[in-house]
Write a protein that holds these residues in place. Structure first.
Motif, PDB file in Angstrom:
ATOM      1  N   UNK A 297       4.250  10.105  -9.206  1.00  0.00           N
ATOM      2  CA  UNK A 297       3.670  10.319 -10.527  1.00  0.00           C
ATOM      3  C   UNK A 297       2.947  11.662 -10.580  1.00  0.00           C
ATOM      4  N   UNK A 298       2.197  11.981  -9.533  1.00  0.00           N
ATOM      5  CA  UNK A 298       1.499  13.264  -9.484  1.00  0.00           C
ATOM      6  C   UNK A 298       2.498  14.426  -9.470  1.00  0.00           C
ATOM      7  N   UNK A 299       3.567  14.285  -8.701  1.00  0.00           N
ATOM      8  CA  UNK A 299       4.598  15.325  -8.650  1.00  0.00           C
ATOM      9  C   UNK A 299       5.231  15.512 -10.022  1.00  0.00           C
ATOM     10  N   UNK A 300       5.504  14.409 -10.704  1.00  0.00           N
ATOM     11  CA  UNK A 300       6.105  14.500 -12.040  1.00  0.00           C
ATOM     12  C   UNK A 300       5.155  15.168 -13.030  1.00  0.00           C
ATOM     13  N   UNK A 301       3.861  14.828 -12.949  1.00  0.00           N
ATOM     14  CA  UNK A 301       2.885  15.473 -13.826  1.00  0.00           C
ATOM     15  C   UNK A 301       2.818  16.977 -13.540  1.00  0.00           C
TER      16      UNK A 301
ATOM     17  N   UNK B 117       0.835  -1.207   0.000  1.00  0.00           N
ATOM     18  CA  UNK B 117       0.000   0.000   0.000  1.00  0.00           C
ATOM     19  C   UNK B 117       0.866   1.252   0.000  1.00  0.00           C
ATOM     20  N   UNK B 118       1.898   1.251   0.853  1.00  0.00           N
ATOM     21  CA  UNK B 118       2.772   2.426   0.938  1.00  0.00           C
ATOM     22  C   UNK B 118       3.509   2.646  -0.377  1.00  0.00           C
ATOM     23  N   UNK B 119       4.011   1.590  -0.983  1.00  0.00           N
ATOM     24  CA  UNK B 119       4.730   1.755  -2.252  1.00  0.00           C
ATOM     25  C   UNK B 119       3.788   2.221  -3.350  1.00  0.00           C
ATOM     26  N   UNK B 120       2.546   1.731  -3.357  1.00  0.00           N
ATOM     27  CA  UNK B 120       1.576   2.201  -4.341  1.00  0.00           C
ATOM     28  C   UNK B 120       1.272   3.680  -4.126  1.00  0.00           C
ATOM     29  N   UNK B 121       1.077   4.072  -2.862  1.00  0.00           N
ATOM     30  CA  UNK B 121       0.809   5.482  -2.567  1.00  0.00           C
ATOM     31  C   UNK B 121       1.994   6.350  -2.946  1.00  0.00           C
ATOM     32  N   UNK B 122       3.187   5.878  -2.636  1.00  0.00           N
ATOM     33  CA  UNK B 122       4.397   6.631  -2.967  1.00  0.00           C
ATOM     34  C   UNK B 122       4.536   6.753  -4.478  1.00  0.00           C
ATOM     35  N   UNK B 123       4.304   5.675  -5.181  1.00  0.00           N
ATOM     36  CA  UNK B 123       4.375   5.693  -6.641  1.00  0.00           C
ATOM     37  C   UNK B 123       3.372   6.688  -7.211  1.00  0.00           C
ATOM     38  N   UNK B 124       2.147   6.672  -6.683  1.00  0.00           N
ATOM     39  CA  UNK B 124       1.119   7.599  -7.145  1.00  0.00           C
ATOM     40  C   UNK B 124       1.525   9.040  -6.859  1.00  0.00           C
TER      41      UNK B 124
END
Length: 134
Positions: free
Chosen positions: A65-69, A55-62
Motif C-alpha cells: 500500500x505504501x509503495x502504491x501511494x 503478521x507477515x501478510x499484514x506487513x506485506x499489505x502495508x
C-alpha cells in the motif's frame, strides 16, 4: 438391602476406576508421551505459524500500500510537470502562430502594394516613356 447394594455399586465403581487408572498407567509409556508431545508441539507450531503468517501478510499489505501511494504520488507529479510543460509549449506555439499570421498579413499587404506599384509603373511607362514622341 440398600446398604448391601450401595457398597456393591461403590465397589464396582472403584473397580472400574482402578481398572481405567491401571490401563492409563500401563499405556502411558515413553512412546505415548512422545506422541502426545509431538501432537502438542504441532498444535503450538501451527498456532505460531498462523500468527506469523498473519503478521507477515499484514506487513506485506502495508508495504504494498505504501509503495502504491508513493508510485501514485510520483506519477501525479510527473503528470503535473508534463501538463505544465505542454501548456508552456502550447502558449509558445500560439505566440509563434500569431507572429506568423501577422507576418503573412504584412507580406500580403506588401505584395498588394508591390502589384499596385507595378501597375502604376507600367501605366507611367506606357504613358510617358513608350508614348510616341511628337
Amino acid at each position: 438391602m440398600f446398604k448391601t447394594v450401595g457398597w456393591r455399586v461403590l465397589g464396582l465403581a472403584m473397580t472400574v476406576y482402578g481398572s481405567l487408572y491401571a490401563y492409563e498407567r500401563l499405556t502411558w509409556t515413553t512412546k505415548a508421551q512422545e506422541r502426545a508431545f509431538k501432537r502438542q508441539y504441532v498444535q503450538h507450531a501451527t498456532a505460531n505459524l498462523h500468527r506469523i503468517v498473519d503478521v507477515t501478510s499484514n506487513n506485506c499489505s502495508f508495504q504494498v500500500q505504501q509503495e502504491l501511494f508513493g508510485m501514485m504520488a510520483r506519477l501525479s507529479r510527473l503528470v503535473d510537470e508534463s501538463l505544465v510543460s505542454m501548456k508552456r509549449e502550447v502558449r509558445t506555439a500560439e505566440q509563434l502562430s500569431r507572429q506568423l499570421e501577422e507576418t503573412a498579413s504584412a507580406a500580403k499587404t506588401l505584395r498588394n502594394k508591390a502589384h499596385y506599384l507595378d501597375r502604376e509603373l507600367n501605366v507611367f511607362q506606357e504613358t510617358y516613356l513608350l508614348a510616341p514622341r511628337h
